[in-house]
Design an enzyme around this catalytic site. Structure first.
Site, PDB file in Angstrom:
ATOM      1  N   TYR A 141       1.268  23.342  56.698  1.00 23.85           N
ATOM      2  CA  TYR A 141       2.361  24.274  56.385  1.00 23.85           C
ATOM      3  C   TYR A 141       3.521  24.139  57.373  1.00 23.85           C
ATOM      4  O   TYR A 141       4.622  24.617  57.111  1.00 23.85           O
ATOM      5  CB  TYR A 141       1.865  25.724  56.379  1.00 23.85           C
ATOM      6  CG  TYR A 141       0.901  26.061  55.262  1.00 23.85           C
ATOM      7  CD1 TYR A 141       0.595  25.133  54.266  1.00 23.85           C
ATOM      8  CD2 TYR A 141       0.293  27.300  55.189  1.00 23.85           C
ATOM      9  CE1 TYR A 141      -0.295  25.436  53.250  1.00 23.85           C
ATOM     10  CE2 TYR A 141      -0.593  27.613  54.174  1.00 23.85           C
ATOM     11  CZ  TYR A 141      -0.884  26.675  53.207  1.00 23.85           C
ATOM     12  OH  TYR A 141      -1.765  26.992  52.198  1.00 23.85           O
ATOM     13  N   LYS A 194     -12.202  18.514  56.420  1.00 26.14           N
ATOM     14  CA  LYS A 194     -12.353  17.455  55.420  1.00 26.14           C
ATOM     15  C   LYS A 194     -12.426  16.134  56.192  1.00 26.14           C
ATOM     16  O   LYS A 194     -11.626  15.216  55.986  1.00 26.14           O
ATOM     17  CB  LYS A 194     -11.163  17.517  54.443  1.00 26.14           C
ATOM     18  CG  LYS A 194     -11.265  16.590  53.270  1.00 26.14           C
ATOM     19  CD  LYS A 194     -12.339  16.961  52.260  1.00 26.14           C
ATOM     20  CE  LYS A 194     -12.402  15.924  51.158  1.00 26.14           C
ATOM     21  NZ  LYS A 194     -13.617  16.029  50.329  1.00 26.14           N
ATOM     22  N   ASP A 226     -14.694  21.109  50.448  1.00 30.50           N
ATOM     23  CA  ASP A 226     -14.936  21.146  48.999  1.00 30.50           C
ATOM     24  C   ASP A 226     -16.280  21.789  48.667  1.00 30.50           C
ATOM     25  O   ASP A 226     -16.368  22.704  47.844  1.00 30.50           O
ATOM     26  CB  ASP A 226     -14.783  19.751  48.363  1.00 30.50           C
ATOM     27  CG  ASP A 226     -15.344  18.634  49.220  1.00 30.50           C
ATOM     28  OD1 ASP A 226     -15.886  18.921  50.307  1.00 30.50           O
ATOM     29  OD2 ASP A 226     -15.256  17.465  48.804  1.00 30.50           O
ATOM     30  N   ASP A 250      -6.318  29.549  54.226  1.00 30.46           N
ATOM     31  CA  ASP A 250      -5.541  30.309  53.249  1.00 30.46           C
ATOM     32  C   ASP A 250      -6.321  30.385  51.934  1.00 30.46           C
ATOM     33  O   ASP A 250      -6.541  31.464  51.364  1.00 30.46           O
ATOM     34  CB  ASP A 250      -4.201  29.579  53.052  1.00 30.46           C
ATOM     35  CG  ASP A 250      -3.202  30.368  52.248  1.00 30.46           C
ATOM     36  OD1 ASP A 250      -3.471  31.540  51.957  1.00 30.46           O
ATOM     37  OD2 ASP A 250      -2.147  29.801  51.902  1.00 30.46           O
ATOM     38  N   ASP A 254      -8.861  33.693  50.557  1.00 28.21           N
ATOM     39  CA  ASP A 254      -8.529  34.352  49.286  1.00 28.21           C
ATOM     40  C   ASP A 254      -9.699  34.255  48.310  1.00 28.21           C
ATOM     41  O   ASP A 254     -10.017  35.211  47.597  1.00 28.21           O
ATOM     42  CB  ASP A 254      -7.287  33.707  48.650  1.00 28.21           C
ATOM     43  CG  ASP A 254      -6.027  34.496  48.976  1.00 28.21           C
ATOM     44  OD1 ASP A 254      -5.977  35.101  50.067  1.00 28.21           O
ATOM     45  OD2 ASP A 254      -5.099  34.500  48.143  1.00 28.21           O
TER      46      ASP A 254
END
Ligand code: NAD
Length: 358
Positions: A141, A194, A226, A250, A254
């Site tokens: 980000y 990852k 994943d 993030d 959520d």
């Protein structure tokens, strides 16, 4: 000693839920002999309308003079800010950046009283209690970006990209936050990355392994993002502290929010290295219910409890608030979002139920 707290109620239901949390803080102050002083400042659309900026200089000063910020939410329905004016969310990023709040803590808990509210089987979700520790000021980000401007040529070669970058110090400091938090909990840290594909994740994993050596009492495991996205739902009780980068955090936090039954139940803290914190509910300004007095204040009240714990070190007081919330839920106090279409009480009545339990 006076404890100065900045209040940024913001937009929509923000002022309603911040007002509820202040009432709870005042009850704590009276009960435990503390003096909390509050200064309110403009933020979000309210600030844009008054000053042209979502995070005006005066608000910056009020936050700078306080030990912590208690925030509501920013934003409004689409089209609520004039075209060309800054977006209220820009104020949020500027606030976090101004105070270097790199550590985002998001606890996700399943309350027994709300089990029937959750779309995962009760026998799987009962007892869920996870603390997400998300890196908030780095990663993709904040990486180098290139946009494709204007008309897109479908056979063209110009690339849009965002780079995911992490320096060891950024990973080390968020890992420290996670390990320290684990020491106060079940002493387990899960680091999510990852690393099978991304170089930045391999660095992340190596740094977390190094930091782990300073915490021999804490068990560390690594998960790939994943498969972890699946496990968080199929085995939600298997995790204690989950530490991860900005984008993975993030998305995963959520996703995990469904385990709490409603957005109205989820608090958060964003901390810097010296314990300064921005405390706010995970939810937004909920324009669809703003002004009706029916918003669930629990996310903001639990954020105030996090303020007591993380910035002020008042753990006993924080636990008292958390127990009062549980007691109110056990006594069947329900705002509309957790009432499953049944009878419900107002924001003020839920706040009163929690204060009664305190
Ligand atoms: P939202 O979280 O505001 O609302 C989503 C749904 O959840 C709505 O139906 C709402 O009524 C409900 N809800 C949210 N909080 C609730 C509460 N306390 N009690 C009961 N129900 C609640 O998300 P959205 O509708 O996507 O966004 C609305 C605005 O909020 C947008 O402008 C968005 O940009 C902004 N937003 C701000 C923040 C923030 O300030 N940190 C976070 C998310 C969204």
């Amino acid at each position: 000693m006076e404890v100065p707290i900045a209040l940024l109620p913001g937009d929509g239901v923000g002022p309603e839920v911040v007002n509820a949390a202040v009432q709870v803080l005042n009850t704590i102050a009276a009960k435990y002999n503390h003096v909390f002083t509050y200064k309110e400042a403009l933020f979000g659309i309210a600030a844009i309308n008054a000053t042209g900026s979502p995070f005006p200089e005066e608000t910056r000063d009020v936050c700078g003079e306080a030990v912590a910020v208690l925030m509501g939410a920013v934003g409004g329905p689409a089209g609520s800010t004039p075209p060309g004016s800054p977006r209220p969310e820009q104020g949020l990023l500027a606030l976090r950046k101004e105070f270097g709040c790199f550590a985002n803590l998001r606890p996700v808990k399943t309350w027994d009283a709300l089990l029937d509210q959750i779309p995962v089987k009760p026998e799987i979700v009962r007892g869920t209690d996870i603390l997400f520790v998300r890196e908030l000021t780095g990663g993709i980000y904040f990486g180098v970006r290139h946009e494709v401007e204007g008309e897109i040529d479908l056979s063209g070669r110009e690339e849009a990209y965002d780079t995911m970058e992490y320096a060891p110090y950024e990973v080390a400091r968020i890992a420290e936050v996670a390990f320290k938090a684990a020491l106060q909990r079940d002493k387990r840290v899960t680091s999510v990355d990852k690393a099978n594909v991304l170089a930045s994740s391999r660095l992340w994993r190596r740094v977390v392994d190094i930091v782990a050596k300073d915490y021999p009492d804490v068990t560390l495991d690594h998960q790939l993002v994943d498969s972890f996205a699946m496990r968080i739902i199929t085995q939600p009780t298997a995790w204690d502290v989950v530490v991860t980068g900005n984008m993975f955090g993030d998305i995963l936090s959520d996703e995990a929010s469904v385990l709490a039954g409603s957005l109205g139940m989820l608090p958060s803290a964003s901390l810097n290295e010296s314990g300064y914190g921005i405390y706010e509910p995970v939810h937004g300004s909920a324009p669809d219910i703003a002004g009706q007095g029916i918003a669930n204040p629990i996310a903001t009240i639990l954020s105030a409890a996090m303020l007591l714990r993380h910035t002020l070190g008042l753990d006993e007081e924080a636990v008292a608030i958390e127990k009062a919330v549980t007691a109110a839920l056990d006594n069947k106090a329900r705002t509309a979002d957790i009432a499953q279409g049944g009878p419900y009480i107002s924001t003020a009545e839920m706040t009163a139920a929690i204060i009664d339990a305190l």
